[in-house]
Design a protein around this motif. Sequence first.
Motif, mmCIF file in Angstrom:
data_model
loop_
_atom_site.group_PDB
_atom_site.id
_atom_site.type_symbol
_atom_site.label_atom_id
_atom_site.label_comp_id
_atom_site.label_asym_id
_atom_site.label_seq_id
_atom_site.Cartn_x
_atom_site.Cartn_y
_atom_site.Cartn_z
ATOM 1 N N ASP A 9 38.745 34.302 49.770
ATOM 2 C CA ASP A 9 38.299 35.165 50.928
ATOM 3 C C ASP A 9 36.571 34.843 50.469
ATOM 4 O O ASP A 9 36.913 36.292 49.412
ATOM 5 C CB ASP A 9 39.603 36.039 50.976
ATOM 6 C CG ASP A 9 38.414 36.604 53.286
ATOM 7 O OD1 ASP A 9 38.388 36.264 53.910
ATOM 8 O OD2 ASP A 9 36.868 37.473 52.795
ATOM 9 N N ILE A 10 35.711 34.781 50.964
ATOM 10 C CA ILE A 10 34.203 35.238 50.772
ATOM 11 C C ILE A 10 33.967 36.483 50.680
ATOM 12 O O ILE A 10 32.905 37.174 49.869
ATOM 13 C CB ILE A 10 33.183 34.670 51.398
ATOM 14 C CG1 ILE A 10 33.468 34.847 53.048
ATOM 15 C CG2 ILE A 10 33.180 32.821 50.931
ATOM 16 C CD1 ILE A 10 32.486 33.737 53.601
ATOM 17 N N TYR A 11 34.242 37.726 51.846
ATOM 18 C CA TYR A 11 34.297 38.429 51.796
ATOM 19 C C TYR A 11 34.327 39.595 50.774
ATOM 20 O O TYR A 11 33.949 40.273 49.965
ATOM 21 C CB TYR A 11 34.767 39.539 52.200
ATOM 22 C CG TYR A 11 34.472 40.527 53.261
ATOM 23 C CD1 TYR A 11 33.275 40.885 53.515
ATOM 24 C CD2 TYR A 11 35.100 41.347 53.762
ATOM 25 C CE1 TYR A 11 32.751 42.474 53.826
ATOM 26 C CE2 TYR A 11 35.064 42.260 54.089
ATOM 27 C CZ TYR A 11 33.670 43.093 54.092
ATOM 28 O OH TYR A 11 33.317 44.075 54.678
ATOM 29 N N ILE A 68 32.975 40.458 42.781
ATOM 30 C CA ILE A 68 31.554 40.061 42.262
ATOM 31 C C ILE A 68 31.165 41.400 41.305
ATOM 32 O O ILE A 68 30.635 41.727 40.495
ATOM 33 C CB ILE A 68 30.532 38.950 42.532
ATOM 34 C CG1 ILE A 68 31.091 37.933 42.191
ATOM 35 C CG2 ILE A 68 29.149 39.380 41.833
ATOM 36 C CD1 ILE A 68 30.943 36.742 43.908
ATOM 37 N N GLY A 69 30.847 42.148 42.794
ATOM 38 C CA GLY A 69 29.893 43.693 42.221
ATOM 39 C C GLY A 69 30.908 43.879 41.538
ATOM 40 O O GLY A 69 30.350 44.885 40.799
ATOM 41 N N MET A 70 32.450 44.517 41.693
ATOM 42 C CA MET A 70 32.989 45.287 40.712
ATOM 43 C C MET A 70 32.939 44.931 39.489
ATOM 44 O O MET A 70 32.312 45.616 38.238
ATOM 45 C CB MET A 70 34.250 45.563 41.483
ATOM 46 C CG MET A 70 35.516 45.777 40.684
ATOM 47 S SD MET A 70 36.152 45.754 39.123
ATOM 48 C CE MET A 70 37.054 44.174 39.851
ATOM 49 N N TYR A 71 32.794 43.503 39.125
ATOM 50 C CA TYR A 71 32.738 43.417 37.907
ATOM 51 C C TYR A 71 31.719 43.755 36.952
ATOM 52 O O TYR A 71 30.965 44.243 35.463
ATOM 53 C CB TYR A 71 33.504 41.828 37.605
ATOM 54 C CG TYR A 71 35.403 41.709 37.530
ATOM 55 C CD1 TYR A 71 35.902 42.109 36.699
ATOM 56 C CD2 TYR A 71 35.478 40.762 38.154
ATOM 57 C CE1 TYR A 71 37.036 42.284 36.810
ATOM 58 C CE2 TYR A 71 37.300 40.392 38.296
ATOM 59 C CZ TYR A 71 37.722 41.172 37.373
ATOM 60 O OH TYR A 71 39.438 41.673 37.750
ATOM 61 N N VAL A 88 26.046 36.394 51.022
ATOM 62 C CA VAL A 88 26.626 37.539 50.355
ATOM 63 C C VAL A 88 26.813 37.179 49.053
ATOM 64 O O VAL A 88 26.978 38.222 47.855
ATOM 65 C CB VAL A 88 27.471 38.371 51.077
ATOM 66 C CG1 VAL A 88 28.078 39.524 51.147
ATOM 67 C CG2 VAL A 88 26.864 38.350 52.905
ATOM 68 N N CYS A 89 27.536 36.196 48.753
ATOM 69 C CA CYS A 89 27.985 36.170 47.460
ATOM 70 C C CYS A 89 26.540 35.278 46.673
ATOM 71 O O CYS A 89 26.820 36.362 45.408
ATOM 72 C CB CYS A 89 28.950 34.610 47.972
ATOM 73 S SG CYS A 89 30.537 35.275 48.314
#
Length: 784
Positions: A440-442, A448-451, A475-476
């Motif tokens: 899911d893109i959300y 992505i933000g976490m890593y 957003v991605c």
Amino acid sequence: MEIRTTTQLANFLQFCIDKKSHTKGKLLHAHILRTGLFADTFLSNRLIELYHKCGNLIAAHRVFDKMPHRNLFSWHAMLSAFCKTGDIDEAHKLFVKMPERNSVSWNTLISALVHNGSDQKALNLYHDMNQSGFLPTNFTLASVLSACGALKDLNSGCTSHAFATKIGLDKNIYVGNALLAMYAKCGHTYNTLKAFEDLPEVNEVSFTTMMGALGETDHIEDAFHMFQKMHRIGIKIDAISMSSILGVCARSGIHGLGQQFHGLIIRLGLEKDLHLSNSLLDMYAKYGDMDSAEMVFNNLLKVSVVSWNVMIGGYGQTFKIKKSIECMERMQRFGLEPDEVTYINMLTACLKSGNVETAHEIFDKMTSPSLSSWNALLSGYSQIGKHKETVKLFRNMQFCNVKGDRTTFAVVFSSCASLGLLKGGKQVHASSVKFHVDDDIYVASGLIGMYSKCEKINLAKCIFDGMNGQDQDIVCWNSMMVGLSLNNLDNEALMLFKNLLETEMIPTQFSYATVLSSCTKLSSLSHGRQIHARVIKHEIVNDVVVGSALIDMYSKCGDVNDARLVFDKMPKKNTITWNEMIHGYAQNGQGEKGVSLFKEMINNSCDNLKPDAITFIAVLTACSHSGLIDYGIKIFNSMFQEHGIEPLSDHYTCVIDLLGRDGRFDEVEGILGNMPCVNDPILWEVLLSCCRVHGNVKLAKRAAEELFRINPCNSTPYVLLANMYSSLGRWDDVRKIRELMVENKAVKNPGYSWVENKDGVREFNVDDKFRMVDKFDERYCLSG
């Protein structure tokens, strides 16, 4: 005689259907069985319809099963009965068994699927309908477009629009209104307006949809103009259209305008409508005007659970937790049981007020908390910075066998990122894979933000690159650019922005702010100017976030005059904008102008802005660079006395730098004795540097000892103190410092510089030859 009897029975049955007379209908059923007329298919069909209308689906099914002869109407009557009672599974089974179908059969089931929220199944069935050679009706297309809007499936929506145009149904009022709603829900305002303009006739539904769409996308003035147009051309304003414009008022935050519409509601005599009254309540609650909300609430002829929920949520938004609790207790005394929304509003109210214990008590009272309730508590914890509690709650959620959704995982990834919890983040990632929501893109944006924040940028790149191009949303892309910038890969962030420009997606304000930050960190004025040109082209130069980022970029790249041009042209400024400009002057040696701008900000009553902690850092820096010592001290003293801002370590650092540059060390020692932030290494480094300039060995030694205590491996204090001793010819002290440096294993990292030229950015060390950091070739050209 038989025909006459059948006709009479059919008329009697129709009377029972119209009146929903179950008992009389059963008597007629008994008479039909006794007279042997049950074999008459027409009468049996009427019996199915009778039992369905009276809510006796079992009896309807029994009649259908015992019918000796069924026609298409019999199947449709039973299908309609299942659909209208929400028994979709049985409806689908019956649909599969039907010996023949027509467009009514397909339309009935598709509409029922959409009505029950099974939007994807509805789209799949619509595809099968097209494959079977049946043309959709206007009602079919309206249902299908509604499903596309609910799923935000723009591709399917555009395909359905094209098909509607092909068969000449795009001008139908039902299809046209469904098109408006679909484009609005997919966030495509331009297409929504185009579909509206293409309608040959419009009604109140068309205008209501347009007002809602414009309001949702923050085109507030356009939404109000749409309402004026509706009123001007004489289309009746009903409760639903008024409810829609009240929603726009709530988003606008213009209290007086909302009151005017309230007056119009009274003038039109619509104040008794419960749905509209709840919209009024919601508008005042979102304004934070709970006095007006109470007035509306107390005048309601009928109070629903929705009304109570709005009041509970409104008190929660204004941090009146006791009032929220009182509301829920009163609601129960009036015989209304709290629903899921009630509990979610209560949870949100408690968490916003910082009352975590009460929030947990409410959550624990719920016999079977829904996923929405879990998500509300997770989001609440995350928003108030209780990230450890967020992760623990997610673990409890797993123990309770509650399957998380996209919201769950996005919130938990955000908390893992804030904690730098890589191991926990990987475990949550594994759970998202298990529940099949990792694509899911959300969720992917959260990953992505976490890593990225856990300094595993290669894993973030793998997530981003592994997504299908069509699945990546803006957003991605923004998350990936931020991740690269956070990990000092600003050249790659620029390249990614270039790749974004080659897609069909339009960069957002956040995209531009992020890439401008990368230009700032690279001191790349040329690329910053190219981004500025694109910002002007896309007409978002007046956006306060982008404008602030442009000021920061020009200031840090040394062009403070262009920074001021951007500042002066901005129609709306916030505190951050003023801070960036004041700090820009301070950085570029024009402290007097920074101080002058600070005075202008304080005296500016138009924007109703208040200085924050960052403002004072900026102006104190400006005072330090301009030698405005006494004025700087005056500003520092006014922080708490006049503005209620408690000085932080950064403010003490600025004041020590301010006094230290002028050699006023007696005053510095007075501040050192009273300041709360004794463990800030930057503060002591600034003091040590000032002592070195003025040869204050005693205070320099104290500053160095504090730095040795805080971090004995940091080479900076050793080097500064050794340089000070060497300038005074105290070579024995220099030797002792260097021995101490070796003993504590403090190693000085070599310094480096970089320079931008036509071939790219070159980086070099004092003992190293030139090496290319990254070559900016034509791929990095951002203009055009």
